[in-house]
Design an enzyme around this catalytic site. Structure first.
Site, PDB file in Angstrom:
ATOM      1  N   LYS A   1       6.585  -3.828  -3.484  1.00 39.74           N
ATOM      2  CA  LYS A   1       7.877  -3.465  -2.925  1.00 39.74           C
ATOM      3  C   LYS A   1       7.674  -2.946  -1.501  1.00 39.74           C
ATOM      4  O   LYS A   1       6.626  -2.410  -1.190  1.00 39.74           O
ATOM      5  CB  LYS A   1       8.511  -2.373  -3.797  1.00 39.74           C
ATOM      6  CG  LYS A   1      10.031  -2.465  -3.806  1.00 39.74           C
ATOM      7  CD  LYS A   1      10.612  -1.705  -4.950  1.00 39.74           C
ATOM      8  CE  LYS A   1      12.107  -1.761  -4.921  1.00 39.74           C
ATOM      9  NZ  LYS A   1      12.664  -3.071  -5.312  1.00 39.74           N
TER      10      LYS A   1
ATOM     11  N   CYS B   1       0.821  -1.214   0.000  1.00 45.04           N
ATOM     12  CA  CYS B   1       0.000   0.000   0.000  1.00 45.04           C
ATOM     13  C   CYS B   1       0.858   1.268   0.000  1.00 45.04           C
ATOM     14  O   CYS B   1       1.831   1.367   0.749  1.00 45.04           O
ATOM     15  CB  CYS B   1      -0.946   0.096   1.180  1.00 45.04           C
ATOM     16  SG  CYS B   1      -2.201  -1.185   1.213  1.00 45.04           S
TER      17      CYS B   1
ATOM     18  N   ARG C   1       4.174  -0.064  -4.834  1.00 46.88           N
ATOM     19  CA  ARG C   1       3.842  -0.500  -3.471  1.00 46.88           C
ATOM     20  C   ARG C   1       2.559  -1.333  -3.418  1.00 46.88           C
ATOM     21  O   ARG C   1       2.175  -1.808  -2.354  1.00 46.88           O
ATOM     22  CB  ARG C   1       3.684   0.718  -2.551  1.00 46.88           C
ATOM     23  CG  ARG C   1       5.008   1.402  -2.252  1.00 46.88           C
ATOM     24  CD  ARG C   1       4.811   2.530  -1.255  1.00 46.88           C
ATOM     25  NE  ARG C   1       4.442   2.033   0.047  1.00 46.88           N
ATOM     26  CZ  ARG C   1       5.290   1.791   1.031  1.00 46.88           C
ATOM     27  NH1 ARG C   1       6.567   2.020   0.863  1.00 46.88           N
ATOM     28  NH2 ARG C   1       4.861   1.332   2.187  1.00 46.88           N
TER      29      ARG C   1
ATOM     30  N   GLU D   1       9.885 -15.073  -9.015  1.00 49.02           N
ATOM     31  CA  GLU D   1       8.980 -13.968  -8.677  1.00 49.02           C
ATOM     32  C   GLU D   1       8.488 -13.208  -9.898  1.00 49.02           C
ATOM     33  O   GLU D   1       7.401 -12.650  -9.875  1.00 49.02           O
ATOM     34  CB  GLU D   1       9.595 -13.010  -7.643  1.00 49.02           C
ATOM     35  CG  GLU D   1      10.733 -12.168  -8.144  1.00 49.02           C
ATOM     36  CD  GLU D   1      11.278 -11.219  -7.085  1.00 49.02           C
ATOM     37  OE1 GLU D   1      10.504 -10.649  -6.314  1.00 49.02           O
ATOM     38  OE2 GLU D   1      12.507 -11.046  -7.047  1.00 49.02           O
TER      39      GLU D   1
ATOM     40  N   ASN E   1      -2.008   2.874   5.147  1.00 47.68           N
ATOM     41  CA  ASN E   1      -1.027   1.816   4.892  1.00 47.68           C
ATOM     42  C   ASN E   1      -0.685   1.188   6.237  1.00 47.68           C
ATOM     43  O   ASN E   1      -0.311   1.899   7.167  1.00 47.68           O
ATOM     44  CB  ASN E   1       0.226   2.426   4.240  1.00 47.68           C
ATOM     45  CG  ASN E   1       1.416   1.455   4.241  1.00 47.68           C
ATOM     46  OD1 ASN E   1       2.550   1.864   4.412  1.00 47.68           O
ATOM     47  ND2 ASN E   1       1.164   0.182   4.062  1.00 47.68           N
ATOM     48  N   GLY E   2      -0.813  -0.143   6.307  1.00 50.80           N
ATOM     49  CA  GLY E   2      -0.507  -0.830   7.561  1.00 50.80           C
ATOM     50  C   GLY E   2      -1.581  -1.875   7.833  1.00 50.80           C
ATOM     51  O   GLY E   2      -2.351  -2.237   6.939  1.00 50.80           O
TER      52      GLY E   2
ATOM     53  N   LYS F   1      14.732 -14.533  -8.138  1.00 47.22           N
ATOM     54  CA  LYS F   1      14.438 -13.564  -9.199  1.00 47.22           C
ATOM     55  C   LYS F   1      13.579 -14.196 -10.279  1.00 47.22           C
ATOM     56  O   LYS F   1      12.595 -13.621 -10.724  1.00 47.22           O
ATOM     57  CB  LYS F   1      15.772 -13.068  -9.778  1.00 47.22           C
ATOM     58  CG  LYS F   1      15.819 -11.668 -10.238  1.00 47.22           C
ATOM     59  CD  LYS F   1      16.103 -10.629  -9.185  1.00 47.22           C
ATOM     60  CE  LYS F   1      15.298 -10.730  -7.934  1.00 47.22           C
ATOM     61  NZ  LYS F   1      15.751  -9.916  -6.852  1.00 47.22           N
TER      62      LYS F   1
ATOM     63  N   TRP G   1      -2.203  -2.908  -1.728  1.00 47.04           N
ATOM     64  CA  TRP G   1      -1.753  -4.301  -1.759  1.00 47.04           C
ATOM     65  C   TRP G   1      -2.618  -4.990  -0.716  1.00 47.04           C
ATOM     66  O   TRP G   1      -2.472  -4.758   0.477  1.00 47.04           O
ATOM     67  CB  TRP G   1      -0.268  -4.382  -1.402  1.00 47.04           C
ATOM     68  CG  TRP G   1       0.290  -5.765  -1.503  1.00 47.04           C
ATOM     69  CD1 TRP G   1       0.700  -6.405  -2.643  1.00 47.04           C
ATOM     70  CD2 TRP G   1       0.504  -6.687  -0.434  1.00 47.04           C
ATOM     71  NE1 TRP G   1       1.150  -7.664  -2.330  1.00 47.04           N
ATOM     72  CE2 TRP G   1       1.051  -7.875  -0.987  1.00 47.04           C
ATOM     73  CE3 TRP G   1       0.296  -6.642   0.945  1.00 47.04           C
ATOM     74  CZ2 TRP G   1       1.384  -8.984  -0.222  1.00 47.04           C
ATOM     75  CZ3 TRP G   1       0.631  -7.758   1.715  1.00 47.04           C
ATOM     76  CH2 TRP G   1       1.164  -8.908   1.127  1.00 47.04           C
TER      77      TRP G   1
ATOM     78  N   HIS H   1      21.185 -35.716  -2.945  1.00 45.29           N
ATOM     79  CA  HIS H   1      20.521 -36.009  -1.672  1.00 45.29           C
ATOM     80  C   HIS H   1      19.018 -35.760  -1.744  1.00 45.29           C
ATOM     81  O   HIS H   1      18.369 -35.646  -0.715  1.00 45.29           O
ATOM     82  CB  HIS H   1      21.140 -35.180  -0.545  1.00 45.29           C
ATOM     83  CG  HIS H   1      22.590 -35.503  -0.313  1.00 45.29           C
ATOM     84  ND1 HIS H   1      23.014 -36.711   0.168  1.00 45.29           N
ATOM     85  CD2 HIS H   1      23.709 -34.783  -0.560  1.00 45.29           C
ATOM     86  CE1 HIS H   1      24.334 -36.732   0.239  1.00 45.29           C
ATOM     87  NE2 HIS H   1      24.777 -35.563  -0.205  1.00 45.29           N
TER      88      HIS H   1
ATOM     89  N   GLU I   1      19.666 -16.497  -5.045  1.00 44.33           N
ATOM     90  CA  GLU I   1      19.111 -15.219  -5.489  1.00 44.33           C
ATOM     91  C   GLU I   1      18.563 -15.343  -6.919  1.00 44.33           C
ATOM     92  O   GLU I   1      17.502 -14.801  -7.243  1.00 44.33           O
ATOM     93  CB  GLU I   1      20.185 -14.117  -5.383  1.00 44.33           C
ATOM     94  CG  GLU I   1      19.840 -12.785  -6.017  1.00 44.33           C
ATOM     95  CD  GLU I   1      18.551 -12.134  -5.501  1.00 44.33           C
ATOM     96  OE1 GLU I   1      17.980 -12.590  -4.495  1.00 44.33           O
ATOM     97  OE2 GLU I   1      18.111 -11.159  -6.150  1.00 44.33           O
TER      98      GLU I   1
END
Ligand code: F6R
Length: 590
Positions: free
Chosen positions: A585, A2, A28, A469, A97-98, A466, A73, A485, A462
């Site tokens: 983000k 958000c 966001r 996502e 936001n929160g 990437k 979001w 294994h 990493e």
């Protein structure tokens, strides 16, 4: 996570200003968007599910001097028109936001006193409480309302009786920005309009009265407080995609500059003497972060174990938060975060600080929550990173951590090594055709595994994050030695294993892993900076020989190569790499 924005303007249309701000802030969250504007005929609110662009036509019809806006979001309530902010009740309109953790209890209470709810969100209780408590004294109603809330909140509030905006901050980010056109509020500095030349950052619990002329800050007890004005400059703002089709590609092309700028800032802005003492006296170093920031710590652990004789561990912040480790007054915590606002990281390092550790923030965002917790800040100079997937900030984090790891040895040599790594990145970006072939195979595979040993393993983790996502292809990154294994059971001719080989001392072992995969009919692609490995593995599906680099520096080049592979795969599958589904983000909630 958000985004909220607001504008109180001396000149110009605040609705247009806020709409443009929402476009900049969309990283966001992109589940819905909305804005409220004070017009001559009263406050008008428009909101739509989906992307900010869905709001464009209706926003264009609005005009007024004061407005607030929101990109969502979704956490509570599905993404829809109904659950979009702003939420409205009586004379109030709010953006939030929160997360309001006690919203169920508050909602029951409000329902019992006759309130009717128009959404399924936690946020709506805030506007209903404001409406209930307001009897002419705006500040008192806001203070009483926030006094009832548990959780985190950055709020923008419009009231019909006030020609401005009330902002409130508690554990979610918001800044007030000042410039020639007026005053604005915004979740993030990079999304501020370019006319802003200075900001004030409220403290947790602050209530801010914003008008077109000024902003007045009050603490939770409604005492007036002073918050310093800090300068901001154009380089901190989101400057658009320029000649690139996406932010992600632009930001990948900014990685070499990020290494250089991070080195420059380290010697210019950091108290190197004090930081060296922290490292020298540390009984151990704990690096922590989430997602890509955690992965930077994984790679950097090798930097520390190689050159810095201190025990070093890397912990996922959301786990560290609830499984505290033993701390002494000499323990050094390196808190890694692009945004500096990731709730899990901020909370984890706050707890470690309280337990007595020294905290150094490695962050791309000055004036962020983590900088207020830390004893010291090491800046990552990536500039505004708009793509949801972190690219240049990861490379900048590696550069900052590389320098810290060499403080007690030869930090100036480390600096020139980093600058030469930057040149290798530039070389790679000039000639990156190798990414096309690997991306083509990724796009047609049911799963992609990334394997490596030592520092190549850290890069594999990493690379996998990437790819998954932004392309939505199932992926995993693991140490090449672990293949036999368990993971070999998943290998078939629909899967691709990308093997990263940049550490000569381990290259033969990785070559064995390639054979184990191909003999089970799995496809293999190799990314290597070693001529020998490239020559020996000519028979696999693709080999990309990247510029030669010493093992410790190789992540700077191999990680950028793999960022390009992820980008090209996502684009070839028609995904939007800048705004992957379900993500946002800056994860400011737990
Ligand atoms: C992945 C990504 C996330 C972030 C993570 C931490 O590409 O961007 O995994 O790395 O959410 O964010 P910061 O670094 O802002 O704490």
């Amino acid at each position: 996570m958000c985004g909220i924005i607001g504008a109180a303007l001396r000149r110009g249309n605040a609705a247009a200003e806020v709409y443009e701000g929402l476009e900049r802030l969309e990283y966001r969250g992109y589940d819905s968007a909305g804005l409220s504007v004070r017009t001559d005929g009263g406050t008008v609110t428009v909101k739509r599910g989906g992307r900010v662009a869905n709001l464009k036509e209706s926003a264009a019809e609005l005009c007024g001097g004061v407005a607030i806006g929101h990109t969502r979001w979704a956490t509570h309530g599905e993404p829809s028109d109904r659950n979009a902010h702003p939420h409205v009740a009586g004379k109030f309109s709010i953006v939030h936001n929160g997360i309001i953790e006690n919203y169920r209890e508050l909602k029951d209470e409000l329902l019992q006193s006759g309130a009717e709810f128009a959404s399924d969100t936690d946020s709506e209780v805030i506007v209903r409480l404001l409406d209930k408590y307001y009897s002419g004294d705006l500040l008192a109603a806001v203070a009483k309302t926030v006094g009832r809330l548990k959780g985190s909140y950055a709020l923008g509030i419009l009231c019909e009786d006030f020609d401005g905006i009330v902002a409130v901050k508690y554990k979610s980010p918001v800044v007030a920005g000042f410039g020639e056109k007026g005053v604005t509020l915004c979740s993030d500095i990079p999304a501020l309009p370019e006319w802003v030349t200075s900001v004030s950052v409220p403290e947790d619990g602050d209530i801010v009265l914003i008008s077109a002329q000024s902003a007045s800050f009050y603490d939770g007890g409604l005492q007036s407080v002073n918050r310093v004005r800090l300068p901001v400059f154009a380089g901190q703002f989101n400057g658009g995609t320029g000649d690139y089709p996406h932010y992600m590609l632009k930001e990948i092309h900014e990685t070499a500059a990020t290494v250089r700028d991070t080195c420059d800032a380290f010697f210019r802005n950091v108290d190197v003497k004090r930081l060296t003492e922290y490292v020298r006296n540390a009984d151990r170093i704990i690096m922590t972060g989430c997602g890509t920031a955690y992965n930077a710590g994984l790679a950097a652990r090798r930097f520390f174990s190689d050159k810095c004789r201190v025990f070093c561990q890397v912990e996922i912040a959301s786990e560290l938060r609830y499984s505290p480790v033993h701390i002494t007054g000499s323990t050094l915590v390196l808190a890694i975060s692009q945004s500096g606002e990731t709730a899990d990281t901020v909370e984890a390092v706050s707890a470690l600080k309280e337990a007595g550790a020294r905290v150094v923030a490695v962050t791309n965002c000055g004036y962020s929550a983590i900088t207020r917790v830390a004893h010291m800040v090491v800046p990552v100079c990536a500039g505004a990173e708009v793509c949801v997937a972190a690219t240049k900030s990861y490379i900048g984090q590696l550069a900052a951590l590389y320098l810290i790891s060499r403080l007690t040895a030869d930090v100036f040599t480390a600096r020139s090594e980093l600058l030469s790594a930057g040149e290798k990145i530039a070389e790679l970006l000039k000639d990156n055709g190798g990414a096309d072939k690997i991306a083509e195979i990724c796009a047609e595979s049911s799963a992609v595994f990334f394997l490596g040993r030592g520092i190549d393993y850290a890069v594999a983790v990493e690379a996998s994050l990437k790819l998954k996502e932004i392309s939505y292809i199932f992926s995993d990154g693991y140490p090449a030695g672990e293949l036999k294994h368990g993971t070999l059971a998943l290998i078939d001719d629909n899967t691709l294993s990308v093997i990263i080989i940049c550490d000569e001392s381990l290259s033969e072992k990785c070559e064995n892993a390639a054979c184990q995969v191909t003999s089970r009919k799995g496809k293999v692609a190799v990314i290597t900076c070693l001529d020998g490995a490239a020559d020996k593995l000519q028979d696999v599906a693709a080999v990309w020989k990247i510029p030669e680099c010493e093992a410790n520096l190789s992540p700077f080049v191999s990680a950028v190569a793999l960022q390009l592979v992820a980008y090209k795969t996502a684009v070839s599958l028609g995904r939007d790499p800048d705004k992957p589904r379900n993500l946002a983000k800056s994860v400011t909630v737990e």
